[in-house]
Write an enzyme that holds these catalytic residues in place. Structure first.
Site, PDB file in Angstrom:
ATOM      1  N   GLU B  62       0.818  -1.228   0.000  1.00 41.72           N
ATOM      2  CA  GLU B  62       0.000   0.000   0.000  1.00 41.72           C
ATOM      3  C   GLU B  62       0.841   1.263   0.000  1.00 41.72           C
ATOM      4  O   GLU B  62       0.539   2.225  -0.693  1.00 41.72           O
ATOM      5  CB  GLU B  62      -0.954   0.011   1.198  1.00 41.72           C
ATOM      6  CG  GLU B  62      -2.139  -0.945   1.085  1.00 41.72           C
ATOM      7  CD  GLU B  62      -1.812  -2.397   1.378  1.00 41.72           C
ATOM      8  OE1 GLU B  62      -0.654  -2.698   1.752  1.00 41.72           O
ATOM      9  OE2 GLU B  62      -2.706  -3.252   1.231  1.00 41.72           O
ATOM     10  N   PHE B  85      -9.236  -2.020   1.972  1.00 40.36           N
ATOM     11  CA  PHE B  85     -10.075  -1.660   3.125  1.00 40.36           C
ATOM     12  C   PHE B  85      -9.560  -0.331   3.661  1.00 40.36           C
ATOM     13  O   PHE B  85      -8.344  -0.128   3.722  1.00 40.36           O
ATOM     14  CB  PHE B  85      -9.963  -2.717   4.239  1.00 40.36           C
ATOM     15  CG  PHE B  85     -10.761  -3.962   3.960  1.00 40.36           C
ATOM     16  CD1 PHE B  85     -12.044  -4.121   4.475  1.00 40.36           C
ATOM     17  CD2 PHE B  85     -10.228  -4.974   3.179  1.00 40.36           C
ATOM     18  CE1 PHE B  85     -12.778  -5.269   4.203  1.00 40.36           C
ATOM     19  CE2 PHE B  85     -10.954  -6.128   2.903  1.00 40.36           C
ATOM     20  CZ  PHE B  85     -12.235  -6.281   3.417  1.00 40.36           C
ATOM     21  N   HIS B 131     -11.161  -4.342  10.030  1.00 41.16           N
ATOM     22  CA  HIS B 131     -11.720  -4.226   8.677  1.00 41.16           C
ATOM     23  C   HIS B 131     -13.095  -3.572   8.695  1.00 41.16           C
ATOM     24  O   HIS B 131     -13.919  -3.847   7.829  1.00 41.16           O
ATOM     25  CB  HIS B 131     -11.867  -5.610   8.027  1.00 41.16           C
ATOM     26  CG  HIS B 131     -10.588  -6.283   7.670  1.00 41.16           C
ATOM     27  ND1 HIS B 131      -9.743  -6.828   8.607  1.00 41.16           N
ATOM     28  CD2 HIS B 131     -10.011  -6.520   6.466  1.00 41.16           C
ATOM     29  CE1 HIS B 131      -8.710  -7.371   7.991  1.00 41.16           C
ATOM     30  NE2 HIS B 131      -8.839  -7.196   6.695  1.00 41.16           N
TER      31      HIS B 131
END
Ligand SMILES: Cc1ncc(C[n+]2csc(CCOP(=O)(O)OP(=O)(O)O)c2C)c(N)n1
Ligand SMILES: [Mg+2]
Lengths: 326, 327
Positions: B62, B85, B131
């Site tokens: 990421e 997420f 999450h």
């Protein structure tokens, strides 16, 4: 004095002069900042790289003007070599309206998109993923450009650097990673930060080529980067580890408690500018007078820049909310 | 205009596809967005439509690919990046905090950062603490970003198109629980401006200021209240940054009462900003009762459905809060 292992004739005189002048300009620029700091004219902090000029200048001049650059917190030298206006840089460091970033960025955030400088960065390692993105644009548009991404031996341990090397490798991005190994991250010696101090090995897991060079030998830097540039444009990322030394302190607050005077003095002897001068004289490429003249001219350029910066107005308060959004 | 009912997820995809057809500089990257179609199936079929150079599967990295999207944005591309997420902002936060929103200002206005970060946000899916969060307050606290939270398929398409055409970094928080909800969406091109709240239901007695999934719950809550003669006005902010402060102020001036509802943790949440916006304005003098705030409890989101349900505001708790302001 080690001459570079190349035949002198291959170096054209104009290039040799440009390398010398740009190193001098960088050195004098930073010495001037140091002096103005001592005089209380510079606000905040600044990171000088006195002693590292060959790495920065040799690298940037070996790349092309259209190539992108992402520098670090110690970014004055590569940015100057990229041709960013010296007056506007000086004004920026003095926090003036005429600064290259209108006084909003300061020493750590010099950028000049028109010159391909996508920013110096105050957060270590974070420039590397951004460099990959510039590489994506280049590939998408089919341009013949590369991205120079500088980072230090300290930053080499950040995840962002590893992620970026992996991305560049897996996507074959034209990013040339330049690891300026000056042996320290602030006060922390490389041996306390990395079990294996041969940072060239950082390229291995990503399957990208690497070279380690003497970062104080401007011609070695130039030649290596020149070759690497074409490889990178064609075939994807590469890492070059450039070993050098920061003679100046880490930042203005440094008292050199972590290293000895002897160590610093030994590296002063290896000053890349003195070394290059000796080489040029020895090879009979320039006379002492010619080099003195370059020295005098760059000094005058820096004095004029400092004056420009000092005499420039502070940013108007009405600009405080400008450019938060496009 | 041809109007059909499509799902929220489809509306998002439609916006991306239309914009990618319109502008060759737009491309899309993220984890498993290609063949797999994204963790929530939003981009199903896009790889076939645009090919691997414009729909790019990334490594699980990421920090790397969000940073790369920024680098692409400042060099003339207009990337859309999907973060699987929204909770994972934590592993690329430097790029979202210190890089994208700072560049234009720090560099003296010479650079644009036309980037959209799309990411599924919110709970109610049994995914527990890592999450399920709603982290919009964190983004809204960062000048230089824009923060968008669509509550319907119609808004999802129109707001995403605006986001893609915007020259600033936009955080586009999709509501996981709404992906499968259907609504009317024009097949044609349209955009919805940022900073303009939507009055979902006009009313006279109490203003509910909300956004995202809580819009639906607030509208549900309005029904039993209406039966008791309490007419609530429901305002959907659509974008938190920029914020339509005018809309809030005018509504509260009219109703004299205010309930703020969001799914994010109440403590230090965006509701505090909304309440303060009302309090600092002329509307303060119209208030007949204290402003009430509803948000998630101060705990990590629990797994068990029974526990999870009571973590967030519910239709019942919204009804109760409105009644409280009417006392
Ligand atoms: C992520 C991050 N951590 C820490 C710092 C503070 N810091 C600034 S420079 C520096 C040392 C960096 O060492 P290196 O990468 O070797 O570069 P050098 O300073 O030697 O040029 C540190 C720790 C920072 N700016 N960013
Ligand atoms: Mg170092």
């Amino acid at each position: 004095m080690e001459p570079t292992q190349t035949t002198p004739s291959k170096w054209n005189k104009q290039l040799l002069e440009e390398l010398m002048r740009t190193m001098m300009l960088s050195r004098k620029f930073e010495e001037k900042i140091e002096q103005m700091f001592a005089e209380g004219l510079v606000h905040g902090t600044t990171h000088l790289g006195i002693g590292e000029e060959a790495a920065a200048v040799g690298t940037v001049l070996a790349a092309r003007p259209e190539d992108y650059l992402l520098a670090t917190h110690r970014g004055h030298q590569p940015v100057l070599a990229k041709g960013v206006d010296v007056n506007a840089m000086m004004a920026e460091i003095l926090g003036k309206q005429s600064g290259i970033c209108k006084g909003k960025g300061g020493s750590m955030h010099i950028a000049d998109i028109d010159k391909g400088v996508l920013g110096s960065n105050g957060v270590l390692g974070s420039n590397a993923p951004i460099a990959c993105g510039a590489g994506l644009t280049i590939r998408r548009k089919g341009e013949d450009k590369i991205v120079l991404c500088f980072f230090g031996d300290g930053a080499a341990n950040l995840g962002a650097i590893h992620e970026a090397m992996n991305l560049a490798a897996v996507w074959n991005l034209p990013v040339l990673f330049i690891l300026v190994n000056n042996g320290y991250g602030v006060s922390t010696h490389i041996s306390k930060a990395s079990r294996d101090t041969d940072l060239a090995k950082r390229a291995y897991p990503f399957g990208i080529p690497v070279k380690t060079i003497d970062g104080n030998d401007i011609l070695a830097v130039y030649e290596t980067v020149r070759e690497a540039r074409d490889y990178v444009a064609q075939s994807g990322p590469m890492l070059i580890v450039q070993n050098t030394y920061r003679i100046s302190g880490h930042s203005k607050s440094d008292q050199n408690r972590y290293r000895s005077k002897e160590e610093i003095d030994a590296w002063r002897e290896k000053c890349p500018i003195l070394r290059f001068k000796a080489y040029l004289l020895e090879q009979d490429r320039f006379t002492e007078e010619a080099i003195d003249q370059m020295d005098a001219e760059t000094t005058a350029q820096i004095e004029a820049a400092a004056e420009y910066g000092i005499n420039s107005p502070l940013p108007s308060l009405d600009t405080i909310l400008d450019d938060v959004y496009a | 205009m041809a109007i059909r009912e499509i799902r929220y997820a489809e509306a998002i995809k439609e916006a991306m596809c239309e914009e990618m057809h319109r502008d060759p500089d737009v491309f899309f990257l993220g984890e498993d967005i290609g063949v797999y179609g994204g963790a929530f199936g939003v981009s199903t079929g896009m790889l076939e439509e645009f090919g691997p150079h414009r729909v790019i599967d990334t490594p699980i990295s990421e920090n790397g690919f969000v940073g790369a999207a920024i680098g692409a944005a400042i060099t003339g591309s207009r990337p859309i990046v999907e973060l699987m997420f929204s909770d994972f902002m934590a592993v690329c936060f430097d790029q979202l905090l210190n890089q994208a929103p700072k560049m234009r200002y720090m560099f003296g206005g010479k650079v644009k950062v036309p980037l959209v970060l799309r990411t599924p946000s919110g709970g109610g899916t049994g995914a527990a603490a890592q999450h399920s969060q709603s982290l919009e307050t964190i983004y809204a606290h960062i000048p230089g970003l824009k923060v968008v939270i669509p509550s319907t398929p119609y808004d999802a398409k129109g707001l995403l198109k605006t986001a893609i055409r915007d020259d600033n970094p936009v955080i586009f928080l999709e509501q996981k629980r709404l992906y499968q909800t259907k609504g009317e969406v024009p097949a044609e091109d349209y955009t919805i401006p940022f900073g303009k709240a939507d009055i979902k239901r006009p009313g006279t007695d109490c203003t509910i200021i909300t956004y995202g999934r809580m819009v639906e719950l607030s509208l549900e809550a309005a029904e039993p209240l209406a039966k008791d003669g309490i007419n609530v006005e429901v305002i959907d902010l659509r974008t938190l940054l920029p914020l339509d402060t005018e809309a809030l102020i005018q509504s509260v001036q009219k109703t004299g009462r205010c309930v703020v509802v969001h799914e994010a943790v109440k403590f230090a949440g965006f509701g505090g900003e909304l309440a303060a916006t009302v309090n600092e304005s002329e509307a303060f003098y119209s208030l007949k009762s204290p402003i009430k705030r509803l948000g998630a409890i101060s705990a990590p989101i629990p797994f068990s459905p029974e526990l999870e349900e009571h973590t967030f505001p519910t239709t019942d708790s919204i009804v109760a809060a409105v009644r409280e302001t009417m006392k």
